[in-house]
Design a protein around this motif. Structure first.
Motif, short mmCIF file in Angstrom:
data_model
loop_
_atom_site.label_atom_id
_atom_site.label_comp_id
_atom_site.label_asym_id
_atom_site.label_seq_id
_atom_site.Cartn_x
_atom_site.Cartn_y
_atom_site.Cartn_z
N ASN A 132 0.83 -1.21 0.00
CA ASN A 132 0.00 0.00 0.00
C ASN A 132 0.86 1.25 0.00
O ASN A 132 0.56 2.23 -0.69
CB ASN A 132 -0.92 0.00 1.22
N GLN A 133 1.93 1.22 0.79
CA GLN A 133 2.83 2.37 0.82
C GLN A 133 3.53 2.55 -0.53
O GLN A 133 3.63 3.67 -1.06
CB GLN A 133 3.88 2.17 1.91
N ALA A 180 4.33 5.21 -5.95
CA ALA A 180 4.28 5.10 -7.41
C ALA A 180 3.25 6.07 -7.99
O ALA A 180 3.48 6.69 -9.04
CB ALA A 180 3.96 3.66 -7.82
N CYS A 181 2.11 6.22 -7.32
CA CYS A 181 1.07 7.17 -7.78
C CYS A 181 1.61 8.59 -7.76
O CYS A 181 1.41 9.37 -8.71
CB CYS A 181 -0.16 7.07 -6.89
N LEU A 235 7.01 10.52 5.12
CA LEU A 235 5.67 11.04 5.41
C LEU A 235 4.60 9.95 5.35
O LEU A 235 3.47 10.16 5.78
CB LEU A 235 5.32 12.15 4.42
N LEU A 236 4.98 8.76 4.85
CA LEU A 236 4.03 7.64 4.77
C LEU A 236 4.32 6.56 5.81
O LEU A 236 3.67 5.52 5.82
CB LEU A 236 4.07 7.01 3.37
N GLU A 237 5.28 6.83 6.69
CA GLU A 237 5.57 5.87 7.75
C GLU A 237 4.36 5.76 8.69
O GLU A 237 3.75 6.76 9.04
CB GLU A 237 6.80 6.32 8.55
N THR A 283 -4.50 5.85 13.62
CA THR A 283 -4.42 7.31 13.79
C THR A 283 -3.80 8.00 12.58
O THR A 283 -3.77 9.23 12.53
CB THR A 283 -3.58 7.63 15.04
N PHE A 284 -3.32 7.21 11.61
CA PHE A 284 -2.65 7.82 10.46
C PHE A 284 -3.67 8.50 9.56
O PHE A 284 -4.69 7.93 9.20
CB PHE A 284 -1.89 6.75 9.67
N ASP A 285 -3.37 9.74 9.18
CA ASP A 285 -4.24 10.52 8.30
C ASP A 285 -3.59 10.59 6.92
O ASP A 285 -2.68 11.40 6.69
CB ASP A 285 -4.45 11.93 8.87
N LEU A 286 -4.04 9.75 6.00
CA LEU A 286 -3.42 9.68 4.68
C LEU A 286 -3.61 10.98 3.90
O LEU A 286 -2.70 11.43 3.20
CB LEU A 286 -4.01 8.50 3.90
#
Length: 511
Positions: free
Chosen positions: A329-330, A335-336, A366-368, A374-377
Motif C-alpha cells: 500500500n505504501q 508510485a502514484c 511522510l508515509l511511515e 491514527t494515520f491521516d493519509l
C-alpha cells in the motif's frame, strides 16, 4: 523465507503440488483430482461431521500452538523469547506486585524472628535447586551431585531445627553456581547479586536472574532447533494440521470458502470473456486450472481485510502477509505520486538525474505508520504535495529556469491529494499493475533465479517491489508445499463433485 532444496523437493506433495509447478496443469487437472490419495500426512482424509468434545478442542488448540510456534521459529531468524515486565498501571501488574511484596515481606518477618523461621526459605532453596538442575546437560554428574548435596533440603531442615543454617553461605554457593551456568550476557547480573547484602532482597534478585537464565536457555534451544525444523518443517506442519483436522473437522471451513470464492471469480472471468453464460458453469469448471484458482486466492491476501479471520491454512503467516499488504500500500502511494508528478511536470525535470528517487525519498518518511488507525493519509498526501512542489521548484531554480506557477502547483498538489479518493484512476491503474507483477511472479517456475518484468509506472519502486515479491512468493510456495494435499481435496470436491473419490489410505508411507 527462501526455501531449501529439501523443501522444494518434498516427495510427499500431492498431485496438486505437481500441477502447481506444471505449465499444462489445466489438461492434467481432472486426472489429478480423480486419483487416489497417497497417505495420511500428505493427503488429509475427509471426516464426517461429529460432535467435538472439550478435550478434543483443547488438543486441537495445543496442536495449533505447536504448529504456529514451530513455523515461527523456522521462518523467522529473529524469533526469540523476550523478558517483558507487566505495565505498572495494569491490573495484572498491580496484583502481581502486591502479592510478591506480601510474600517477600512475610519471608523477611520470618527470618527476623528469634529464633528465625526457615520453612519458607527452605522451600525457596528447593525450588532454586530444581531450576539449577534444569540447566545441566546430560553427563554433568559432578556438578549435579554437588548441587543436590549442598541444597539438600532435608539437611537444611535439620540445621534449621538447631538454628545452624548458614543462609548467606547457601546464597553465595547459589550465586557462584549460577555464574558457572549462565550465558556471558548475565555476568553483570551475577556481579550485582554478589554486591547485595540483604538476604531477602538477594533471594528475590536470585529468582529474577534465574528467570533471565531460563529465557536464555530457551533461546539457545530455539537456535539449536531451528535448522532441524527448517529441514523437516513441511512434514511437521502437514502432520500437525492433520491432527487438528481430526480433532476439529471444521478446521478447513474458512479455507474452503476462500477457495470457493476464487473459483467463482474465475468462472465469472471466463463468463465475461465468452460473453455467454449458457452452460458456462458446468463446462468451465472442468477446464479451470487448480493452480490458477489457488494463485488468485493468494493474490486476494494482498488486499485482505485483516479484521476478519484469515483462512486456517494461512494463520501461521498472517502477520507476515499483513505486513506485506501494508508495505505494498505504501509503495502504491509512492508510485502514484511519482506518476502524477511526471505527467504534470515531467518536461521540467526530465534532465535531472535520479529525480524519481528524490521524490521517493520525500514521500517515504511522510508515509511511515500508514497501517496505524491514527494515520491521516489525506494530511500526509497534502504534505507530500507541498514537499514535491518545493523540490521541483528548487531544481528549476538551480538550473535558471522559471519555477512552477501557482495554478500548476495547486493542480499538482490537488491531484496528489486525490489519490486518497475511492476509484481514483491513477491509484486503480497502479494497483492493477502491482497485482499483475505479483501474479506474474507466482507463475514463474523459480522466482529466485529471475524476476518478471516490472510493468510501466512501477520502475521507481522496482527494487522494493522485487524484495516484497520475493518474500510473498516464498510464503506462497511454502504454503503450497505444506497444504497442497488439503487444497487438492477441497478443489476436487468443488471442481469435480460428480467424480468418484478414491479411498484414502490411513498409513503413512515408509521412506
Amino acid at each position: 523465507m527462501p526455501l531449501s532444496d529439501d523443501q522444494n523437493s518434498d516427495s510427499d506433495s500431492s498431485r496438486l503440488s505437481e500441477s502447481t509447478a506444471s505449465s499444462s496443469d489445466s489438461e492434467y487437472s481432472r486426472q489429478s483430482f480423480n486419483s487416489d490419495s497417497s497417505s495420511k500426512p500428505s493427503s488429509p482424509a475427509s471426516s464426517p461431521p461429529k460432535m467435538v468434545t472439550f478435550d478434543e478442542l483443547m488438543a486441537a488448540a495445543r496442536n495449533l500452538t505447536d504448529l504456529t510456534l514451530a513455523h515461527e521459529i523456522a521462518v523467522n531468524a529473529n524469533f526469540c523469547i523476550k523478558h517483558e515486565d507487566l505495565p505498572q498501571n495494569s491490573l495484572v501488574g498491580t496484583v502481581k506486585r502486591i502479592v510478591h511484596k506480601a510474600f517477600w515481606d512475610h519471608l523477611e518477618s520470618e527470618l527476623n524472628e528469634d529464633p528465625p523461621e526457615y520453612e519458607h526459605a527452605i522451600k525457596l532453596f528447593e525450588e532454586i535447586k530444581e531450576i539449577l538442575l534444569s540447566f545441566l546437560t546430560p553427563g554433568a554428574n559432578r556438578i549435579q551431585n554437588q548441587i543436590c548435596e549442598v541444597l539438600d533440603t532435608d539437611l537444611i531442615r535439620q540445621q534449621a531445627e538447631h538454628n545452624a543454617v548458614d543462609i548467606h553461605g547457601l546464597a553465595n554457593y547459589i550465586i557462584n553456581t549460577m555464574g558457572k551456568l549462565c550465558a556471558p550476557i548475565r555476568d553483570n547480573d551475577i556481579k550485582q547479586l554478589k554486591a547485595t547484602d540483604n538476604i531477602v532482597e538477594l533471594l528475590r534478585q536470585i529468582f529474577h536472574v534465574l528467570d533471565l537464565m531460563k529465557m536464555d536457555m530457551a533461546n539457545y534451544t530455539i537456535q539449536c532447533l531451528r535448522p532441524y525444523l527448517q529441514r523437516n518443517l513441511v512434514d511437521y506442519e502437514r502432520t500437525k494440521f492433520q491432527e487438528i483436522l481430526e480433532e476439529t473437522p471444521s478446521a478447513l471451513d474458512l479455507t474452503t470458502e476462500w477457495i470457493k470464492e476464487s473459483i467463482e471469480d474465475e468462472l465469472s472471468s471466463i463468463s465475461d470473456e465468452s460473453s455467454s453464460s449458457s452452460g458456462a458453469d458446468h463446462s468451465s469448471k472442468s477446464n479451470i486450472s487448480p493452480t490458477l484458482v489457488l494463485n488468485n486466492g493468494y493474490l486476494k491476501l494482498l488486499q485482505w481485510d485483516y479484521h476478519k479471520t484469515i483462512p486456517e491454512t494461512l494463520i501461521t503467516d498472517e502477520v507476515r502477509l499483513q505486513e506485506l499488504r501494508e508495505k505494498l500500500n505504501q509503495l502504491k502511494i509512492i508510485a502514484c505520486v511519482c506518476l502524477i508528478t511526471n505527467n504534470m511536470v515531467g518536461a521540467a525535470i526530465v534532465d535531472v538525474p535520479d529525480f524519481a528517487d528524490q521524490l521517493k525519498r520525500v514521500s517515504v518518511p511522510l508515509l511511515e505508520g500508514m497501517s496505524k488507525k491514527t494515520f491521516d493519509l489525506k494530511e500526509a498526501l497534502n504534505a507530500i504535495g507541498v514537499q514535491i512542489c518545493s523540490k521541483v521548484n528548487g531544481s528549476l531554480s538551480e538550473r535558471g529556469l522559471p519555477t512552477l506557477n501557482a495554478e500548476t502547483q495547486n493542480n499538482l498538489m490537488g491531484q496528489i491529494a486525490s489519490i486518497v479518493e475511492e476509484n481514483n484512476p491513477v491509484c486503480s491503474l497502479i494497483d492493477k499493475r502491482i497485482q499483475l507483477f505479483m501474479k506474474s511472479l507466482l507463475a514463474l517456475p523459480s522466482f529466485q533465479k529471475c524476476m518478471p518484468a516490472v510493468p510501466g509506472g512501477l520502475s521507481v519502486i522496482q527494487t522494493e517491489m522485487e524484495f516484497v515479491g520475493s518474500q510473498y512468493a516464498s510464503i506462497v510456495n511454502f504454503n503450497k508445499q505444506v497444504y497442497g494435499p488439503f487444497y487438492a481435496n477441497i478443489l476436487r470436491k468443488l471442481l469435480f463433485p460428480e467424480a468418484p473419490i478414491g479411498k484414502t489410505e490411513t498409513e503413512a508411507p515408509t521412506n
